[in-house]
Design a protein around this motif. Structure first.
Motif, short mmCIF file in Angstrom:
data_model
loop_
_atom_site.label_atom_id
_atom_site.label_comp_id
_atom_site.label_asym_id
_atom_site.label_seq_id
_atom_site.Cartn_x
_atom_site.Cartn_y
_atom_site.Cartn_z
N ALA A 1 0.90 -1.27 -0.02
CA ALA A 1 -0.12 -0.05 -0.16
C ALA A 1 0.90 1.14 -0.05
O ALA A 1 0.71 2.24 -0.71
CB ALA A 1 -0.85 0.05 1.21
N GLU B 1 -4.66 2.70 -0.54
CA GLU B 1 -5.20 2.75 0.69
C GLU B 1 -5.40 1.26 0.64
O GLU B 1 -5.96 0.43 -0.16
CB GLU B 1 -6.65 3.32 0.62
CG GLU B 1 -7.52 3.27 1.82
CD GLU B 1 -8.88 3.65 1.67
OE1 GLU B 1 -9.83 3.41 2.11
OE2 GLU B 1 -9.13 4.21 0.59
N PHE B 2 -5.24 0.68 1.79
CA PHE B 2 -5.42 -0.88 2.14
C PHE B 2 -6.68 -0.99 3.10
O PHE B 2 -6.85 -0.14 4.11
CB PHE B 2 -4.48 -1.83 2.37
CG PHE B 2 -3.91 -1.51 4.18
CD1 PHE B 2 -2.82 -0.59 4.08
CD2 PHE B 2 -4.38 -2.24 5.05
CE1 PHE B 2 -2.39 -0.56 5.56
CE2 PHE B 2 -3.81 -2.20 6.46
CZ PHE B 2 -2.65 -1.27 6.74
N LEU C 1 -6.64 -3.79 -1.60
CA LEU C 1 -6.05 -2.53 -1.92
C LEU C 1 -6.66 -1.96 -2.94
O LEU C 1 -7.11 -2.44 -3.83
CB LEU C 1 -4.44 -2.91 -2.59
CG LEU C 1 -3.51 -3.49 -1.67
CD1 LEU C 1 -2.26 -4.33 -2.31
CD2 LEU C 1 -2.74 -2.28 -0.60
#
Lengths: 342, 342, 342
Positions: free
Chosen positions: C12, C18-19, C76
């Motif tokens: 990420a 963004e995870f 992700l």
């Protein structure tokens, strides 16, 4: 490297052309009408480019006498300027020097016969029974299989493979990646699987042929696959087993000829055109690009298939209608009949 | 080289065929009906050539019993003469002798595993982790990349490249210039430029497959590209990544299959035909030459696209009309409506 | 070989994504939604595969935020999941190690200039005057002809031939069997035979281009054949002499472009599509598979030719009617005229 140089008068004499303007001008290369400089020769053949003649900076221009008046520089007047240019330009081509002898990295079988004037490049492999004649140049990585003959003055640029029973005539030029003499695609279907037909013929290529890069020419099943003299094949052409191509026929890139087809002399096969197996084409047949020949052609002339390119949305509508063309034709006939019955 | 010779009676027994005429006749080769001589065997399979039977000089002819009466020489009677001929002719094929061992000019990595019975030709390169099984013949200039396996009795004629993660089954035959296992064509468009998708899969080729000259088979993006057993590919075929080809399917020269398409078993794909990506073809589907498959096909049968070849002047007129086909269909319907409204 | 491993959180961060879910999960490879296991990353880009998301066993999935809710495992989130996946997957690709230096079996001319960081593989041949720049990798059997330049960090996978006067930019990737810089197909017809036009130009390939297996690109007759940067060519493509291809254009397998055609930037040329010689295509033109471009295209958009595939018996009926399309159009007009005259 020393410069290659000729005066305009020397070129005129060498190629039996008439010159106009300054015959003492020295020419050391060739270029396009738009790009050539004062020491370069250019040519005008396609009238589409006539507009560029007035502004050319070329030292001399090869042209037809009709255009000579308009030429702002020296001129060489030719019946066919493109042919004259082809001959002249060859003077300025620098082919890689080919040193006679066998490169130490080449693998030449004891039973191969290599003329002492031939040049065998790095990593070449020449099999038992192969014959390499006078003045032949094999560039790097050529493979010459058993029972293959490379005729005098032929040049295999690099990485050409002659598999087996391939005979090249004199002055044949073969470009990299070409594979000549591999197995024809012969299969018999035995209930639930394929049985391979051994391909026992060879390939015979006439004098002055040219074979393009990555072109494939299979050897015959029983008789040979044949190209007569001066056949010119562009890149990525596929010639199947037992095809026969008449002299002076030319094929553009990605054309393909299926097994046992017989193409006449002086034919022109367009790019990515195809000829089905066992067909015959008369002499002087032209097939336009991407057409598929599905029946034999008995008369010289130009032949085509395909439909024109359109913007995709329009094309979709028309293509969908093609599926009903037979129905439309019947409905049209019915309307006509109704009218006549009125 | 000693002659290969069989009596007609020996051939009959070996292939379980019935013979008629002189069983002691000695046969040392094969030829066409028109070209074979008294010590050669020929065959009659296609009725188109029946007319040549009466005049053949062949020593013996393989044929169907319906034709046996008309045969002027000895005959071998077969249910399927073409299949019988294929088996017999293989007796007379002289494959280049392959000496077990590694040619001194070959470059074999320490981490490669080469069976002692295998023959590795001049200038071959075998990478770390490659496996060459029993009885394999690599002709000159083959490249066997990392993690590739060449199954027992396979023959790579010359200049074949297996790039990486390619597994060939047993008795696979690959012709020169073929490239198996190169990167699939995977790209993602990132605003204003392309980003390459790594191609992490491999290629698996089943037993008894044949791969033509200059054919390309890409390795998969994630899963493997697969050819089941007995798939037969002619020259210059393109198989994209993650294509799956069912057993016993054959493709003629210059056919192409786009990514992730799944072709059934016993299919026949004609020369220069194409299959778009992600489609599925059922078993026993035949696609005629130069057709483009644009939708999945659920039922066995023969499928085509394209328009017929015509003399160029006629063709131009028809092709121009194609651009208005949708309009014509509407006008036709309007006329019909008018008539019905009358 | 040590394992390549990243935690979800590391991925990420590295790719600014963004995870969601467990960031400590360790990922050591990639796979399809259907095939990936708990230590593998997968992706969802094509909504066609959304149905597979619920059942995936992948450790983490790269996806668009719209799909994040439905993801049963770590995610992700990416604006363009396919592009993000392409970048991430590259981490897990294991390219063959390339050792700087010249393999003892390679043949490098005294007059060639090879950067010490470059790797020259087995049986390569590098001619006088060739230049191999920093970090270049030549796999086995590459041939680099006279006056050729291979730009920094370029990789020629194996068996690539640059014939003469070919310049590759930086980071160019060329697959096996490609032939770049062979003679263009230039012929003048001199009464009864062909005269070859010498091909005196070269080929210039821009940075970040990719050239597929067995693709051929001819050198120019006078000026150069040109590919601008980031052009992507699949396998078995044919680019004739003096073609100009704009940046970021991609062509699918078996496409072909005839001489002196000029293709714009950001074009997409479909599989086995063709472009006739001397035409111009604007930027952002898409040509669908197997279409033939027969006129210049001035506007961005999608263009097609061809007719749809049908079951052969139906197709035959429609195709036969195509030969009379002009006649049908005339008959249709005549009916309409009759009606209006009523």
């Amino acid at each position: 490297m020393s410069k290659i140089q000729y005066s305009v008068a020397e070129l005129a004499e060498r190629f039996s052309l008439e010159f106009r303007g300054d015959g003492t001008r020295i020419i050391d290369g060739v270029g396009t009408l738009a790009g050539a400089g004062p020491s370069q020769l250019s040519f005008l053949s396609n009238s589409k480019y006539a507009v560029q003649l007035g502004n050319t900076r070329a030292g001399v221009v090869v042209l037809h006498q009709d255009a000579a008046e308009a030429c702002p520089t020296a001129a060489l007047v030719a019946r066919d300027p493109y042919v004259a240019y082809a001959h002249i330009a060859a003077l300025f081509e620098r082919l890689p020097a080919a040193v006679p002898g066998i490169h130490p990295s080449a693998v030449v079988a004891a039973g191969a016969r290599v003329h002492p004037s031939a040049s065998i490049g790095p990593c070449c492999v020449v099999d038992d029974g192969a014959v390499i004649e006078e003045g032949v140049v094999l560039g790097p990585h050529c493979i010459i299989g058993a029972e293959c003959v490379v005729g005098a003055q032929s040049r295999l640029v690099a990485r050409v493979t002659l598999v087996t029973r391939v005979t090249l005539g004199k002055r044949v030029l073969v470009h990299p990646g070409a594979v000549i003499g591999s197995d024809g695609f012969g299969l018999a279907f035995d209930r639930d699987h394929w049985v391979k037909l051994p391909q026992l013929g060879g390939v015979r290529i006439g004098d002055d042929c040219e074979i393009g890069a990555n072109t494939t020419i299979d050897r015959g099943a029983l008789d040979d696959t044949v190209l007569e003299e001066d056949v010119r094949l562009d890149n990525q052409i596929q010639i199947a087993h037992n095809v026969y191509v008449g002299a002076h026929t030319a094929m553009a890139g990605c054309a393909a000829v299926a097994g046992s087809a017989k193409i006449g002399r002086y034919c022109m096969i367009g790019g990515n055109a195809g000829v089905l197996g066992h067909l015959e084409l008369a002499d002087r047949v032209t097939i336009t690009a991407k057409s598929l020949v599905t029946h034999s052609i008995r008369e010289a002339g130009e032949y085509s298939s395909g439909v024109p390119l359109q913007e995709n949305r329009q094309w979709r509508r028309n293509a969908a209608r093609f599926k009903h063309l037979d129905e439309y034709a019947r409905r049209l006939s019915a309307l006509e009949k109704d009218k006549n019955d009125d």
